[in-house]
Write an enzyme that holds these catalytic residues in place. Sequence first.
Site, short mmCIF file in Angstrom:
data_model
loop_
_atom_site.label_atom_id
_atom_site.label_comp_id
_atom_site.label_asym_id
_atom_site.label_seq_id
_atom_site.Cartn_x
_atom_site.Cartn_y
_atom_site.Cartn_z
N SER A 7 0.88 -1.27 0.12
CA SER A 7 -0.17 -0.16 0.09
C SER A 7 0.87 0.96 -0.02
CB SER A 7 -0.68 -0.24 1.15
OG SER A 7 -0.42 -0.21 2.32
N TYR A 32 -3.95 -1.48 -3.32
CA TYR A 32 -4.67 -2.46 -3.71
C TYR A 32 -4.99 -2.59 -4.84
CZ TYR A 32 -2.22 -3.26 1.53
OH TYR A 32 -1.35 -3.36 1.86
N HIS A 85 -9.05 -6.18 7.84
CA HIS A 85 -9.38 -7.01 7.19
C HIS A 85 -10.45 -6.06 6.61
CE1 HIS A 85 -6.58 -9.98 9.64
NE2 HIS A 85 -5.92 -9.29 8.69
N LYS A 113 -5.54 -14.64 10.44
CA LYS A 113 -6.55 -14.25 11.57
C LYS A 113 -5.94 -13.56 12.38
CE LYS A 113 -3.21 -15.14 13.96
NZ LYS A 113 -2.86 -14.22 14.71
N ASP A 116 -4.86 -11.41 18.49
CA ASP A 116 -3.30 -11.71 18.19
C ASP A 116 -2.87 -13.05 18.61
OD1 ASP A 116 -0.28 -12.01 17.50
OD2 ASP A 116 -1.27 -10.01 16.41
#
Length: 385
Positions: A46, A71, A92, A110, A195
């Site tokens: 990006s 992107y 996300h 994840k 996380d």
Amino acid sequence: MAPHVVRWGIMATGWIAEMFTKDLLNDPTLRDVFDVAHQVVAVASSSSKAKAEEFIAARGITTACSAYGDYESLVADPNVDVIYVATPHSHHYQNVRLILEAGKNVLCEKAFTVNAAQTKILVDIAREKNLFLMEAVWTRYFPLSIQIRELIQKGEIGEVLRVIADTSFGDDVETKWGTKHRMVNPDLAGGALLDLGIYSLTWVFQTLYHTLPRDQRKAPTVSAQVTPYHLTGADESTTMLLNFPTSTPSNGPHPKQSHGVAMTNIRVSTDPDEKGSAGPAIRIQGTKGEIQVPGPAFRPESYRIVPKKGGGEVREVQCPFPNNGHGMFWEADEVARCLRDGKKESEGLPLDESIVIMEVMDEVRKQGGLTYPQKIESTEYPVQL
């Protein structure tokens, strides 16, 4: 018969993207995989095209591979079959939605999103557009995890009634993480839960929930304790008690409940001396014995089957990672097979299960008073982050 080749686009160029790309380039035949193969055909950063070019050169990608500095160009590339999203989980929802709206398949790192509402919208869009979507919980696809799930389903340790799972690292948080690092930064949905706690939840869910037939899987009730990090408010410690209304494998004539204890912490460690002296990170406890898994919970390399007294010998099973791989190639192989076979989600982690896990984390955050900035909690699209 030639393997089915899947052409990957990589979104973002950080450490996790490096690990995943390295595994994509790992020769699949060296892990006894002959039916699928992988190519990296596009990488996007990006911040700049130059950064994407550096990533391609550093990884030693020899096939034709496009570099993009945004992107939007990546999702428009007609040569890409599926895009791996390696951005922070705060981003996300926006990133995956961009890909899905462009008609591309997605493997998203994840935690899937920041909250369940975001995940549900992405799942609805993928289903509406007939696209493949999967959360990249790599641990699910290890041969070790598959073996353990099969042992539970065969009744190896009897009826499984409790699972204790811990994913914790004992760091001097103020010195190591400060306030801006993604691990503790609320603007990036930082903290232990999203996380690291996702791995503890992964072990609880893949043993107590996923081992049941799909029509018997029921969401747990949740009780949680959260300790905020005093400098940022992100969680530094979270402990979750999950009560499942059924047990596995039999869920017999007198159904029993099962309990999962999922823990995560960035101030105390599962493995303080880093030699395994503290014992297993995961204990899967059944009426005939237990299965113990040494840490780290996200990348274990062995497990032990400990039968009840008089039930036989303790068995140790080694599950090494072939060809110096990190272990992410197995989830990539799963994606490739799903795309080859026309499947829109993985049986190893169905989309509905990802939603339930996100709902559990929502409830944990609600009980612990853990919130993130509205901008990254939002379901609006597009939002500039």
